[in-house]
Design an enzyme around this catalytic site. Structure first.
Site, PDB file in Angstrom:
ATOM      1  N   GLU A  46      34.706  29.158  46.379  1.00 51.19           N
ATOM      2  CA  GLU A  46      34.137  30.462  46.717  1.00 51.19           C
ATOM      3  C   GLU A  46      32.814  30.359  47.457  1.00 51.19           C
ATOM      4  O   GLU A  46      32.357  31.315  48.073  1.00 51.19           O
ATOM      5  CB  GLU A  46      33.959  31.307  45.455  1.00 51.19           C
ATOM      6  N   GLU A  94      53.630  42.390  42.818  1.00 51.62           N
ATOM      7  CA  GLU A  94      54.385  43.384  42.066  1.00 51.62           C
ATOM      8  C   GLU A  94      54.934  44.508  42.935  1.00 51.62           C
ATOM      9  O   GLU A  94      55.787  45.290  42.488  1.00 51.62           O
ATOM     10  CB  GLU A  94      53.512  43.960  40.942  1.00 51.62           C
TER      11      GLU A  94
END
Length: 303
Positions: free
Chosen positions: A117, A86
């Site tokens: 992970e 963004e």
């Protein structure tokens, strides 16, 4: 970490305030969640000095030609990616300046890839893949503070001299010891036990918003409280750009529109043109001489 150690983490503990959440009516469910959410901003307030340190590191990196890099797994990774993607349209920066990486790659953003992970080596490899350098700042994000993927990433980043930040939601987090700056924003137990996409994720999103925004402000991409480096890529953003120019210069709609179009749709150039009564080339030169800061560009012209 042993199962007993994992259960002892604040982010994994049960919240006494929501023990009856499965027995109450829908409005009470929402009230319980809302009451917990109201604690998040206060928790963030307590770690502002650490966030300021992280901002300094990131500002130093971007100013010297390096990058701000977010890396996380699951929700933590998604939040980092969202903040990174963004920034270019908001501040007209290169997509390479602020980078979001999540365990499992781009496809893991919409389809969970939870197993990645647990691999320290994967965190290192993902940073190697983007050619991490000592100029960069790496922000490792993990609510638990002990995700192997992030530990691997921070360990590797430190080994090559990059600046590092560990962002977690537990005190004395394992990965805090691996970073130049540790931000442990303790929001308390989740409304739903262990669901760190709730308060923990909200806190982390707030902090990443603050981190990237503070760097952009310091880089002159905000004037007063206006996003003067907005990328004018559609009609809505052009109208926003015109409004920004009007706010700063008190120009009419037609004057602001003409200035924006003359300035190649660059809001800052249009503002400096109007405020100094100069042409596009002079305005751009003034901004280049002052590293893009509108106030300094106007003062330079006046002097």
């Amino acid at each position: 970490m042993q199962p007993s150690q994992l259960r002892s983490l604040t982010t994994e503990s049960r919240n006494p305030n929501t023990m009856q959440i499965s027995q109450v009516d829908p409005l009470e469910i929402l009230q319980m969640i809302n009451e917990e959410d109201m604690k998040v901003a206060q928790a963030v307030h307590h770690v502002l000095p650490q966030v300021k340190t992280a901002s300094d590191l990131a500002y130093e990196s971007i100013t010297s030609g390096g990058r701000l890099i977010y890396i996380g797994a699951g929700t933590s990774g998604r939040i980092g990616v969202m903040d990174a993607v963004e920034c270019p349209p908001t501040y007209s920066i290169s997509p390479e300046s602020i980078v979001g990486i999540m365990a499992g790659g781009d496809s893991a953003f919409s389809h969970a890839a939870e197993g990645v992970e647990d691999k320290e080596e994967a965190g290192k490899q993902d940073l190697e893949h983007i050619h991490l350098t000592s100029k960069d700042t790496v922000v490792g994000i993990a609510a638990s503070g002990r995700t192997p993927y992030i530990i691997g990433a921070l360990t590797y980043a430190t080994s090559i001299g990059a600046k590092t930040v560990a962002l977690s939601c537990n005190e004395q987090a394992e990965m805090s010891d691996l970073a130049d700056c540790a931000i442990e924003v303790v929001v308390g137990p989740e409304a739903i036990t262990g669901s760190t996409r709730m308060k923990a994720a909200t806190a982390h999103k707030m902090i990443l918003n603050m981190l990237s925004t503070s760097v952009m402000v310091r880089q002159g991409k905000v004037y007063e409280n206006l996003m003067v480096d907005v990328k004018v890529s559609n009609h809505k953003l052009k109208e926003r750009a015109i409004t920004i120019i009007q706010h700063v210069t008190n120009a009419s709609y037609d004057q602001a529109t003409k200035a924006l179009e003359t300035a190649d749709l660059e809001v800052k150039t249009a503002i400096v043109m109007l405020q100094t009564k100069t042409d596009k080339k002079t305005a751009k030169d003034l901004l280049n001489q002052t590293n893009g800061h509108i106030d300094k560009a106007i003062l330079r012209h006046q002097s």
